[in-house]
Motif scaffolding. Structure first.
Motif, PDB file in Angstrom:
ATOM      1  N   SER A  49      85.195  86.107 122.834  1.00  0.00           N
ATOM      2  CA  SER A  49      85.753  85.001 122.055  1.00  0.00           C
ATOM      3  C   SER A  49      86.328  85.487 120.735  1.00  0.00           C
ATOM      4  O   SER A  49      87.434  85.104 120.345  1.00  0.00           O
ATOM      5  CB  SER A  49      84.683  83.941 121.783  1.00  0.00           C
ATOM      6  OG  SER A  49      84.233  83.382 122.986  1.00  0.00           O
ATOM      7  N   GLN A  50      85.582  86.337 120.053  1.00  0.00           N
ATOM      8  CA  GLN A  50      86.030  86.848 118.760  1.00  0.00           C
ATOM      9  C   GLN A  50      87.335  87.635 118.899  1.00  0.00           C
ATOM     10  O   GLN A  50      88.255  87.472 118.099  1.00  0.00           O
ATOM     11  CB  GLN A  50      84.949  87.719 118.146  1.00  0.00           C
ATOM     12  CG  GLN A  50      85.252  88.144 116.733  1.00  0.00           C
ATOM     13  CD  GLN A  50      84.103  88.928 116.123  1.00  0.00           C
ATOM     14  OE1 GLN A  50      83.376  89.629 116.826  1.00  0.00           O
ATOM     15  NE2 GLN A  50      83.941  88.815 114.819  1.00  0.00           N
ATOM     16  N   ARG A  51      87.427  88.469 119.925  1.00  0.00           N
ATOM     17  CA  ARG A  51      88.652  89.253 120.139  1.00  0.00           C
ATOM     18  C   ARG A  51      89.848  88.354 120.391  1.00  0.00           C
ATOM     19  O   ARG A  51      90.930  88.571 119.835  1.00  0.00           O
ATOM     20  CB  ARG A  51      88.474  90.214 121.324  1.00  0.00           C
ATOM     21  CG  ARG A  51      87.720  91.442 120.968  1.00  0.00           C
ATOM     22  CD  ARG A  51      87.394  92.383 122.061  1.00  0.00           C
ATOM     23  NE  ARG A  51      88.229  92.456 123.236  1.00  0.00           N
ATOM     24  CZ  ARG A  51      88.159  93.461 124.114  1.00  0.00           C
ATOM     25  NH1 ARG A  51      87.323  94.469 123.896  1.00  0.00           N
ATOM     26  NH2 ARG A  51      88.899  93.469 125.179  1.00  0.00           N
ATOM     27  N   VAL A  52      89.650  87.349 121.245  1.00  0.00           N
ATOM     28  CA  VAL A  52      90.773  86.485 121.616  1.00  0.00           C
ATOM     29  C   VAL A  52      91.211  85.633 120.427  1.00  0.00           C
ATOM     30  O   VAL A  52      92.399  85.543 120.120  1.00  0.00           O
ATOM     31  CB  VAL A  52      90.413  85.614 122.839  1.00  0.00           C
ATOM     32  CG1 VAL A  52      91.476  84.562 123.102  1.00  0.00           C
ATOM     33  CG2 VAL A  52      90.226  86.498 124.072  1.00  0.00           C
ATOM     34  N   VAL A  53      90.262  85.010 119.750  1.00  0.00           N
ATOM     35  CA  VAL A  53      90.600  84.122 118.638  1.00  0.00           C
ATOM     36  C   VAL A  53      91.209  84.892 117.469  1.00  0.00           C
ATOM     37  O   VAL A  53      92.140  84.417 116.821  1.00  0.00           O
ATOM     38  CB  VAL A  53      89.359  83.304 118.205  1.00  0.00           C
ATOM     39  CG1 VAL A  53      89.620  82.528 116.930  1.00  0.00           C
ATOM     40  CG2 VAL A  53      88.942  82.364 119.329  1.00  0.00           C
ATOM     41  N   TRP A  88      82.798  76.747 124.489  1.00  0.00           N
ATOM     42  CA  TRP A  88      81.971  76.945 123.299  1.00  0.00           C
ATOM     43  C   TRP A  88      81.542  75.616 122.683  1.00  0.00           C
ATOM     44  O   TRP A  88      80.367  75.392 122.430  1.00  0.00           O
ATOM     45  CB  TRP A  88      82.774  77.761 122.280  1.00  0.00           C
ATOM     46  CG  TRP A  88      81.932  78.359 121.207  1.00  0.00           C
ATOM     47  CD1 TRP A  88      81.610  77.782 120.010  1.00  0.00           C
ATOM     48  CD2 TRP A  88      81.299  79.633 121.221  1.00  0.00           C
ATOM     49  NE1 TRP A  88      80.826  78.634 119.285  1.00  0.00           N
ATOM     50  CE2 TRP A  88      80.624  79.781 120.003  1.00  0.00           C
ATOM     51  CE3 TRP A  88      81.262  80.674 122.144  1.00  0.00           C
ATOM     52  CZ2 TRP A  88      79.901  80.926 119.680  1.00  0.00           C
ATOM     53  CZ3 TRP A  88      80.549  81.809 121.819  1.00  0.00           C
ATOM     54  CH2 TRP A  88      79.877  81.929 120.609  1.00  0.00           C
ATOM     55  N   ASP A  89      82.511  74.737 122.423  1.00  0.00           N
ATOM     56  CA  ASP A  89      82.248  73.492 121.696  1.00  0.00           C
ATOM     57  C   ASP A  89      82.156  72.258 122.591  1.00  0.00           C
ATOM     58  O   ASP A  89      81.709  71.213 122.144  1.00  0.00           O
ATOM     59  CB  ASP A  89      83.366  73.221 120.679  1.00  0.00           C
ATOM     60  CG  ASP A  89      83.439  74.272 119.595  1.00  0.00           C
ATOM     61  OD1 ASP A  89      82.380  74.745 119.152  1.00  0.00           O
ATOM     62  OD2 ASP A  89      84.561  74.623 119.189  1.00  0.00           O
ATOM     63  N   GLY A  90      82.656  72.375 123.813  1.00  0.00           N
ATOM     64  CA  GLY A  90      82.767  71.209 124.674  1.00  0.00           C
ATOM     65  C   GLY A  90      84.090  70.499 124.427  1.00  0.00           C
ATOM     66  O   GLY A  90      84.798  70.785 123.464  1.00  0.00           O
ATOM     67  N   ALA A  91      84.417  69.599 125.299  1.00  0.00           N
ATOM     68  CA  ALA A  91      85.660  68.839 125.207  1.00  0.00           C
ATOM     69  C   ALA A  91      85.392  67.425 125.696  1.00  0.00           C
ATOM     70  O   ALA A  91      84.447  67.194 126.451  1.00  0.00           O
ATOM     71  CB  ALA A  91      86.749  69.500 126.056  1.00  0.00           C
ATOM     72  N   THR A 136      80.257  65.204 126.234  1.00  0.00           N
ATOM     73  CA  THR A 136      81.273  66.248 126.327  1.00  0.00           C
ATOM     74  C   THR A 136      81.107  67.035 127.625  1.00  0.00           C
ATOM     75  O   THR A 136      80.085  66.975 128.289  1.00  0.00           O
ATOM     76  CB  THR A 136      81.200  67.215 125.130  1.00  0.00           C
ATOM     77  OG1 THR A 136      79.926  67.824 125.122  1.00  0.00           O
ATOM     78  CG2 THR A 136      81.462  66.504 123.823  1.00  0.00           C
ATOM     79  N   THR A 137      82.148  67.755 127.937  1.00  0.00           N
ATOM     80  CA  THR A 137      82.187  68.581 129.134  1.00  0.00           C
ATOM     81  C   THR A 137      82.772  69.932 128.748  1.00  0.00           C
ATOM     82  O   THR A 137      83.288  70.087 127.645  1.00  0.00           O
ATOM     83  CB  THR A 137      83.032  67.900 130.230  1.00  0.00           C
ATOM     84  OG1 THR A 137      83.037  68.722 131.398  1.00  0.00           O
ATOM     85  CG2 THR A 137      84.464  67.678 129.788  1.00  0.00           C
TER      86      THR A 137
END
Length: 134
Positions: free
Chosen positions: A38-42, A97-100, A2-3
């Motif tokens: 991240s929490q605010r945006v999500v 956060w998780d990769g892609a 992943t990247t």
């Protein structure tokens, strides 16, 4: 493998975004940790500035110059509808956060000086003529 780099359409072209190399500058700019950002945006409790800075720093992290990133934000993000801007910011955060999965690099724009130089160099080279057997 992943990247953290993704490629998405923004305004007039497809661009690369990679927030991972710019997490610390983003945290300093917003005076928040990446988890809180991240929490605010999500959760939808974001400030517009959060979205702008996530996208700007992700452009820079992927190799766009700070000046070009600022210009792209001014042209295509400031004043744009919030839903696509929010969606892009979430996708950038998710990749950090998780990769892609790796994606092909976006095609270079025709006004790219290196691409134009290569095109004209290739056009100027003599081509071997094909001869059919007698």
């Amino acid at each position: 493998m992943t990247t953290t780099r993704i490629h998405r359409f923004l305004g007039d072209n497809e661009y690369s975004f990679d927030l991972a190399p710019q997490v610390v500058p983003l945290e300093k700019r917003l005076d928040l940790g990446i988890g809180e950002i991240s929490q605010r945006v999500v959760s939808g409790r974001f400030h517009h500035r959060d979205l702008i800075e996530i996208i700007r720093f992700a452009l820079i992290g992927a190799g766009t110059s700070p000046e070009a990133a600022k210009n792209l934000i001014e042209i295509f993000v400031d004043g744009a509808p919030l839903k696509p801007v929010h969606t892009l910011a979430v996708e950038i955060l998710s990749a950090a956060w998780d990769g892609a999965e790796p994606e092909p690099e976006p095609a270079r724009a025709i006004d790219d000086p290196e691409l134009l130089r290569d095109f004209y160099r290739d056009s100027a080279e003599p081509k071997a003529e094909a001869h059919e057997p007698a």
